[in-house]
Design a protein around this motif. Structure first.
Motif, PDB file in Angstrom:
ATOM      1  N   GLN A  57      -3.279   2.509  -0.743  1.00 24.57           N
ATOM      2  CA  GLN A  57      -2.058   1.811  -1.129  1.00 24.57           C
ATOM      3  C   GLN A  57      -0.883   2.230  -0.253  1.00 24.57           C
ATOM      4  OE1 GLN A  57      -2.061   2.871  -5.279  1.00 24.57           O
ATOM      5  NE2 GLN A  57      -3.050   0.959  -5.870  1.00 24.57           N
ATOM      6  N   SER A  61      -1.010  -0.850   2.256  1.00 24.40           N
ATOM      7  CA  SER A  61      -0.178  -1.840   1.571  1.00 24.40           C
ATOM      8  C   SER A  61       1.312  -1.617   1.801  1.00 24.40           C
ATOM      9  CB  SER A  61      -0.460  -1.808   0.070  1.00 24.40           C
ATOM     10  OG  SER A  61      -1.809  -2.153  -0.173  1.00 24.40           O
ATOM     11  N   LEU A  62       1.777  -0.390   1.613  1.00 27.40           N
ATOM     12  CA  LEU A  62       3.211  -0.121   1.723  1.00 27.40           C
ATOM     13  C   LEU A  62       3.665   0.072   3.160  1.00 27.40           C
ATOM     14  CD1 LEU A  62       3.555   2.239  -1.338  1.00 27.40           C
ATOM     15  CD2 LEU A  62       4.329  -0.118  -1.158  1.00 27.40           C
ATOM     16  N   GLY A  74      10.446  -0.441  -1.676  1.00 26.79           N
ATOM     17  CA  GLY A  74       9.174  -0.839  -2.266  1.00 26.79           C
ATOM     18  C   GLY A  74       8.290   0.363  -2.583  1.00 26.79           C
ATOM     19  N   ALA A  75       8.286   1.354  -1.693  1.00 30.63           N
ATOM     20  CA  ALA A  75       7.491   2.559  -1.919  1.00 30.63           C
ATOM     21  C   ALA A  75       8.030   3.364  -3.096  1.00 30.63           C
ATOM     22  CB  ALA A  75       7.462   3.416  -0.656  1.00 30.63           C
ATOM     23  N   ASP A  77       9.748   2.165  -5.659  1.00 36.07           N
ATOM     24  CA  ASP A  77       9.424   1.420  -6.875  1.00 36.07           C
ATOM     25  C   ASP A  77       7.950   1.578  -7.238  1.00 36.07           C
ATOM     26  OD1 ASP A  77      12.057   0.596  -6.977  1.00 36.07           O
ATOM     27  OD2 ASP A  77      11.649  -1.377  -6.088  1.00 36.07           O
ATOM     28  N   TRP A  78       7.074   1.552  -6.231  1.00 37.57           N
ATOM     29  CA  TRP A  78       5.641   1.739  -6.470  1.00 37.57           C
ATOM     30  C   TRP A  78       5.376   3.114  -7.065  1.00 37.57           C
ATOM     31  CZ3 TRP A  78       2.506   5.456  -4.174  1.00 37.57           C
ATOM     32  CH2 TRP A  78       1.143   5.355  -4.477  1.00 37.57           C
ATOM     33  N   LYS A  81       6.493   3.319 -10.705  1.00 37.58           N
ATOM     34  CA  LYS A  81       5.542   2.565 -11.535  1.00 37.58           C
ATOM     35  C   LYS A  81       4.221   3.328 -11.686  1.00 37.58           C
ATOM     36  CE  LYS A  81       3.058  -1.811 -11.696  1.00 37.58           C
ATOM     37  NZ  LYS A  81       2.747  -3.054 -10.999  1.00 37.58           N
ATOM     38  N   THR A  82       3.724   3.922 -10.594  1.00 33.56           N
ATOM     39  CA  THR A  82       2.465   4.670 -10.642  1.00 33.56           C
ATOM     40  C   THR A  82       2.598   5.883 -11.543  1.00 33.56           C
ATOM     41  OG1 THR A  82       1.873   3.935  -8.422  1.00 33.56           O
ATOM     42  CG2 THR A  82       0.747   5.879  -9.240  1.00 33.56           C
TER      43      THR A  82
END
Length: 100
Positions: A57, A61-62, A74-75, A77-78, A81-82
């Protein structure tokens, strides 16, 4: 100087001797301690690791995460959330001012 024939016969003989030697038996993992906590940490690292999933990920992805870019947001926020999915409270904090 030895001939090619004598070298190949010697090589063949050495290979046959190595093939006939019994292979060492594999032993189970041994620990220098009987501490159950250390054994549990090792077992979790070997059996329940999330390293490959998380690395996929982050890297695939990031992508690059330079300060002041959309990718860093984005990282972040990820990550929040994780961590939240794991039951770990996390939040984004403002640290410094970056020109973006």
């Amino acid at each position: 100087m030895p001939s090619l024939r004598s070298l190949s016969i010697a090589s063949l003989a050495a290979g046959a001797m190595l093939a006939a030697t019994p292979a060492p038996t594999l032993r189970a993992q041994s620990f220098p301690t009987d501490d159950p906590v250390i054994k549990r940490i090792w077992a979790l690292g070997m059996d329940s690791t999330q390293t490959f999933v998380l690395a996929g990920q982050l890297f695939d992805s990031l992508g690059p995460r330079l300060m002041g870019t959309d990718n860093i947001k984005g990282a972040q926020d990820w990550l929040v959330k994780t961590y939240g999915g794991w039951g770990i409270p996390a939040k984004n904090e403002q640290y410094g001012t970056w020109r973006g």
